[in-house]
Design a protein around this motif. Structure first.
Motif: not given
Length: 196
Positions: A69-76
């Protein structure tokens, strides 16, 4: 999460549950690491493989943000508030079955200085994690804005947690989402003058 990490987390949570149950029943001052280990069905040596002392066991494993979820947030690439809401939902959803235990932990920390200090330290660590995620999501942004925003996000989720465990807000995730949207409204207050 690998099977080994999942097993470690399960054992860490079992120890935490035992520690909280004993502290509620017997009073934190009367709880020993040996008693926690016995209650959790593990050896004292195993206890110390997970936690250095009883208060740390009460706090449980550090609640880092879920890596995916953290990586998805960064890449969002969507609106920051929407992507942030997804991250916070993934984070908080893991605790939906622990309402009673978290409530006990909050009440215990109100009467124990060491436990309260550990809670405050955990919140500062989470704020640092959020600051890091925001820096990665918004490279080149003013570090002061990132620091203020990270603090506001942690305050919003912390307030939602307290309202949820008290029973004031039965839906933990909805409370957190609502509090996150209030950050904008809170900032707008700074530009308003008080009517005479």
């Amino acid at each position: 999460m690998s099977p080994q990490e999942a097993r470690r987390l399960k054992t860490a949570k079992k120890i935490q549950s035992a520690a909280v149950a004993l502290a509620v029943r017997d009073g934190l001052a009367n709880v020993t690491t040996e008693a926690i280990a016995r209650e959790a069905g593990i050896s004292t040596r195993t206890f110390f493989n997970y936690y250095p002392y009883k208060e740390a066991a009460l706090m449980g494993p550090p609640p880092d943000y879920p890596a995916d979820a953290a990586e998805a947030f960064i890449a969002g690439r969507g609106r920051l508030i929407d992507d942030l809401s997804c991250l916070i939902e993934a984070h908080l959803s893991r605790f939906l079955g622990e309402r009673e235990m978290i409530g006990h932990l909050l009440r215990l920390s109100e009467t124990d200085a060491k436990l309260e200090a550990l809670r405050n330290s955990a919140m500062l660590a989470r704020r640092a994690q959020m600051r890091n995620l925001l820096h990665r999501r918004l490279p080149g942004s003013d570090p002061r804005l990132i620091e203020i925003l990270a603090a506001a996000i942690i305050a919003a989720t912390n307030a939602a947690t307290k309202d949820w465990v008290s029973g004031e807000r039965p839906d933990f995730i909805a409370a957190a989402h609502e509090n996150l949207t209030m950050i904008v409204a809170a900032a707008e207050l700074l530009g308003k003058s008080q009517p005479a």
